[in-house]
Design an enzyme around this catalytic site. Structure first.
Site, PDB file in Angstrom:
ATOM      1  N   ASN A   9       0.861  -1.185   0.000  1.00  0.00           N
ATOM      2  CA  ASN A   9       0.000   0.000   0.000  1.00  0.00           C
ATOM      3  C   ASN A   9       0.895   1.232   0.000  1.00  0.00           C
ATOM      4  OD1 ASN A   9      -1.811   2.057   0.510  1.00  0.00           O
ATOM      5  ND2 ASN A   9      -2.155   1.487   2.660  1.00  0.00           N
ATOM      6  N   TRP A  10       0.940   1.905  -1.143  1.00  0.00           N
ATOM      7  CA  TRP A  10       1.837   3.076  -1.253  1.00  0.00           C
ATOM      8  C   TRP A  10       1.243   4.317  -0.597  1.00  0.00           C
ATOM      9  CZ3 TRP A  10       5.205   3.821  -6.242  1.00  0.00           C
ATOM     10  CH2 TRP A  10       6.097   2.742  -6.350  1.00  0.00           C
ATOM     11  N   LYS A  11      -0.013   4.262  -0.178  1.00  0.00           N
ATOM     12  CA  LYS A  11      -0.667   5.429   0.428  1.00  0.00           C
ATOM     13  C   LYS A  11      -0.482   6.649  -0.491  1.00  0.00           C
ATOM     14  CE  LYS A  11       0.417   3.383   4.862  1.00  0.00           C
ATOM     15  NZ  LYS A  11       0.270   3.485   6.289  1.00  0.00           N
ATOM     16  N   HIS A  89      -9.371   0.913   5.044  1.00  0.00           N
ATOM     17  CA  HIS A  89      -8.065   1.105   5.703  1.00  0.00           C
ATOM     18  C   HIS A  89      -8.261   2.057   6.884  1.00  0.00           C
ATOM     19  CE1 HIS A  89      -3.944   2.320   6.452  1.00  0.00           C
ATOM     20  NE2 HIS A  89      -3.572   1.232   5.796  1.00  0.00           N
ATOM     21  N   GLU A  91      -6.667   4.454   7.922  1.00  0.00           N
ATOM     22  CA  GLU A  91      -6.472   5.881   7.629  1.00  0.00           C
ATOM     23  C   GLU A  91      -7.715   6.475   6.959  1.00  0.00           C
ATOM     24  OE1 GLU A  91      -2.712   5.424   5.620  1.00  0.00           O
ATOM     25  OE2 GLU A  91      -1.823   4.795   7.524  1.00  0.00           O
ATOM     26  N   GLU A 159      -5.173  -5.406  10.535  1.00  0.00           N
ATOM     27  CA  GLU A 159      -4.159  -4.386  10.749  1.00  0.00           C
ATOM     28  C   GLU A 159      -4.430  -3.659  12.069  1.00  0.00           C
ATOM     29  OE1 GLU A 159      -2.235  -3.061   6.874  1.00  0.00           O
ATOM     30  OE2 GLU A 159      -4.040  -1.867   7.075  1.00  0.00           O
ATOM     31  N   GLY A 165       2.651   1.793  10.706  1.00  0.00           N
ATOM     32  CA  GLY A 165       3.618   2.881  10.573  1.00  0.00           C
ATOM     33  C   GLY A 165       4.335   3.240  11.855  1.00  0.00           C
ATOM     34  N   SER A 203       3.666  -2.608  10.216  1.00  0.00           N
ATOM     35  CA  SER A 203       5.118  -2.621  10.433  1.00  0.00           C
ATOM     36  C   SER A 203       5.788  -3.932  10.033  1.00  0.00           C
ATOM     37  CB  SER A 203       5.433  -2.257  11.897  1.00  0.00           C
ATOM     38  OG  SER A 203       5.002  -0.927  12.173  1.00  0.00           O
ATOM     39  N   GLY A 224       2.849  -1.236   4.223  1.00  0.00           N
ATOM     40  CA  GLY A 224       2.873   0.174   3.846  1.00  0.00           C
ATOM     41  C   GLY A 224       4.299   0.620   3.533  1.00  0.00           C
ATOM     42  N   GLY A 225       4.970   1.172   4.537  1.00  0.00           N
ATOM     43  CA  GLY A 225       6.281   1.791   4.340  1.00  0.00           C
ATOM     44  C   GLY A 225       7.284   0.910   3.609  1.00  0.00           C
TER      45      GLY A 225
HETATM   46  C1  PEP Z   1      -0.579  -0.093   5.914  1.00  0.00           C
HETATM   47  O1  PEP Z   1      -0.502   1.001   5.395  1.00  0.00           O
HETATM   48  O2  PEP Z   1      -1.562  -0.789   5.698  1.00  0.00           O
HETATM   49  C2  PEP Z   1       0.518  -0.548   6.770  1.00  0.00           C
HETATM   50  C3  PEP Z   1       0.437  -1.723   7.334  1.00  0.00           C
HETATM   51  O3  PEP Z   1       1.584   0.303   6.924  1.00  0.00           O
HETATM   52  P1  PEP Z   1       3.031  -0.048   7.546  1.00  0.00           P
HETATM   53  O4  PEP Z   1       3.489  -1.345   6.898  1.00  0.00           O
HETATM   54  O5  PEP Z   1       3.889   1.101   7.182  1.00  0.00           O
HETATM   55  O6  PEP Z   1       2.849  -0.229   9.013  1.00  0.00           O
END
Ligand code: PEP
Length: 243
Positions: A9-11, A89, A91, A159, A165, A203, A224-225
């Site tokens: 997920n590049w957000k 999600h 966010e 999640e 994050g 993470s 994500g990251g």
């Molecule tokens: C996400 O954006 O769904 C996520 C899990 O982010 P991260 O891996 O950065 O925690």
């Protein structure tokens, strides 16, 4: 059998120049042994069509069309080349006040457009510390996953909000407890509940992926990251391939 999925997920990150990272990922994994799903910003979906990966949106509107300035329908994402879309999600739930009912409606819209819905659920830190994680998961599953869900058109991403994050990751026992609970609930409700892919997100990195993928009912990750750079995401794909 649930399919193994490594999803990124590049957000709200990524310009055309960053597509070089996906080209590098494709060089490292020209024919991945697991499903690799990349969810770039919608502006880059069409540019990702030639990659050996599935491409997804990060959100869609619940309606098929209409006066909703700035929104994208599921059919638009499909038209651009997406085969999946994230719904719910955390966010989106936090920044845009999306409710479980909104998430269910968006997921139904995704299904109607032929997209797989990757439905995200997870507890906050206060809910975890208050001991209500499993009841929060129950509420979110009941409210966010529409009746039309099948193992083919829906993926569940667990999640924990406090792990996204932050670099904080639940213990493997905590992940195992929630994933087993989700599997049980899906099996109670859906004839093919045993076949839904259930992803862990929060993470995930190359250094912790293998131990997370060894947990029962963890069928992959939503990342994500660590999905933004090929050098970070490639070891996660590789860990899932050998899990
Ligand atoms: C996400 O954006 O769904 C996520 C899990 O982010 P991260 O891996 O950065 O925690």
């Amino acid at each position: 059998m649930p399919r193994k999925i490594a999803a990124g997920n590049w957000k709200m990150n990524g310009l055309r120049a960053n597509l070089a990272e996906l080209d590098a990922l494709a060089k490292a994994h020209p024919a991945p042994a697991v499903d690799v799903l990349i969810c770039p910003p919608a502006t880059l979906i069409a540019a990702c069509r030639e990659l050996p990966f599935a491409i997804g949106g990060q959100d869609c509107h619940a309606n098929a069309s209409g006066a909703h300035t700035g929104d994208l329908s599921a059919a638009m994402l499909a038209d651009a080349g997406a085969t999946a879309v994230l719904t719910g999600h955390s966010e989106r739930r936090t920044d845009h006040g999306e409710t479980d009912a909104d998430v269910a409606a968006k997921s139904t819209a995704a299904h109607a457009a032929g997209l797989q819905a990757v439905i995200c659920i997870g507890e906050t830190l206060a809910e975890r510390e208050g001991g209500t994680t499993l009841s929060v998961i129950d509420t979110q599953l009941a409210g966010s996953v529409p009746d039309g869900a099948t193992a083919a058109n829906t993926v569940i991403a667990y999640e924990p909000v406090w792990a996204i994050g932050t670099g904080k990751v639940p213990t493997t026992d905590q992940i195992a407890e929630v994933h087993a609970h989700i599997r049980a609930r899906l099996s109670e409700r859906f004839a093919d509940g045993a076949d839904f892919s259930i992803l862990y997100g929060g993470s995930v990195k190359g250094s912790n992926a293998a131990e997370i993928f060894a947990v029962d009912h963890v069928n992959g990750a939503l990342v994500g990251g660590a999905s933004l750079k090929a050098a970070d995401f490639s070891p996660i794909v590789a860990a899932l391939e050998t899990a």
